[in-house]
Every structure is written in structure tokens, then in C-alpha cells.
Scaffold this motif. Sequence first.
Motif, short mmCIF file in Angstrom:
data_model
loop_
_atom_site.label_atom_id
_atom_site.label_comp_id
_atom_site.label_asym_id
_atom_site.label_seq_id
_atom_site.Cartn_x
_atom_site.Cartn_y
_atom_site.Cartn_z
N TYR A 1 0.28 4.04 1.69
CA TYR A 1 0.09 4.86 2.88
C TYR A 1 1.37 5.12 3.69
O TYR A 1 1.59 6.26 4.15
N ASN B 1 -5.36 3.26 -6.43
CA ASN B 1 -4.22 3.71 -5.63
C ASN B 1 -3.60 4.99 -6.20
O ASN B 1 -3.09 5.82 -5.44
N THR C 1 0.98 0.72 -9.90
CA THR C 1 -0.21 0.38 -9.13
C THR C 1 -1.47 0.55 -9.96
O THR C 1 -1.43 0.95 -11.13
N GLN D 1 3.68 -5.37 5.23
CA GLN D 1 4.51 -4.31 4.69
C GLN D 1 5.77 -4.21 5.53
O GLN D 1 5.80 -3.57 6.57
N HIS E 1 0.84 -1.20 0.00
CA HIS E 1 0.00 0.00 0.00
C HIS E 1 0.87 1.25 0.00
O HIS E 1 2.01 1.22 0.49
#
Length: 244
Positions: free
Chosen positions: A45, A98, A94, A234, A43
Motif C-alpha cells: 500500500y 497481494n 509476494t 513498515q 504491504h
Amino acid sequence: MHGQELTRFVIGIIGNVISGLLFLSPTPTFWRIHKKKTTEAFHPYPYLASVMNCVLWIFYGLPIVHPNSILVVTINSAGLFLELCYLAIFFCYTNKKNRGIIVLFLLAEAALLAGIVVITLVCFHTHVKRSMFVGIVCIVFGIIMYGSPLSIVAKVVRTKSAEFLPFWLCLAGFSNGVVWFAYANLYSFDLYIAIGNGVGGFLGLVQLLVYGFYTFKAWRRGPVQTDVKPGEVQLQNVANRPSV
């Protein structure tokens, strides 16, 4: 440059080196993304959060806010460059959803930063007050990011395996917190760097203790199977990123 001032500078250089290694830690992940041409289950983030963290500490270290903080500015400038490179690679490989998230988050972060800058320069007119305001904001963001690996720790506890808790990143995160905490306490005490990195060092120690406990248990009982897939975790979590 004498005594504690020289010691502080040397420790700051060491902190820059450790922080630089932490900023480089996602490189294997992005090499994997580049080779596979897909971001898999990763991800954006953590990298978006790290961008905001770096920008805030750069602003904190500027002479108009907190003078004599050049080492804080240099390492976070390098970190910001690397995080933007990571996001650019992520953006290329991605999906459309995203990509939209990345754009929206960066716009929101730019707006938030602009608001913080305006409030700092308009409402506060001394270095002490500006350092206090920006420092508190940095601490809040730093603690959030230092605390985020607790999700991985929770997974370690559930699976009873430290396989997905990277030892060297945990050690570097702990070392980073300790070094910058020491830096903050020498020559000219910096409360905000001290709090942010004191908490970071403590959380890094917690991760190391959890890693040691489950590694020792695994060693005593021998190899175990786990159904957790590497792509679900992650490894290069933002919480292992420097908060200065």
C-alpha cells in the motif's frame, strides 16, 4: 535569473536531492525482500499510494497546468520510476492476493488519473483554475500520505520505545517539508506546494519530537525489552515520501 528567482531555483535543487534520498529510502527493505525471496509482513500500500502521489504532482507541474515547475516534474518522475521498480520487485516475491491488490490498485489509479486529466482540460481553461483544481487534489493526497506515519507514532507511544521510528527518515521528511515550503514561498508563491509541504513539515516535526522524547526516556531508564517484531512495522512508510 536574479534574486529570489535564483534562490528559489537553488532551494528547488536542494529539495530534489532530499526528495531523491527519501525515494531511495526503501532500498534496504527491497534488498532484504530480494535476499529472502519473500515480502514477509510488508504491504504494497505505501508504494501504491506513492505512485499516485508522484503521478499527480507530475501532472501538476506540466506547462498545461502550472508553468515553470520543471523541478517538481523532474523529482516526481524519478520517484515514479523508483516506486514502480519497488512494486515490480514486490510483485515477484509476494503472494497471489497481494499481486491482485497491486494490479487492481494500479488500474484504479490509472482510471482516477484519467478522470482528473479530463476534468482539468475540459472544465478549466486557465492556468490559475487548472492549478487550483489539481493542486487541491495533490494536497489531499499529500496530507493523507504525510499523516500515515502517525500509525507508527501510535505504536511508539504504546510500546514506549522509539526503536521502530527511524530517526534519519523522520529528519529527512521534516527537512523535505521545510525546503519545499520555502521553495513555494519564493519568487512566485505556490499555495498548493506550500500547504502540502507545510503540513508535511509539521508532521515531520511531531515525529522528531516523539522520537526525541522516548529516546531520552529510554536513555534515562536504560535498555528495555519489547515484543514488537521488526517485520510488523513498515519502516519505509509512504508518509516519509515527498509530496512534490
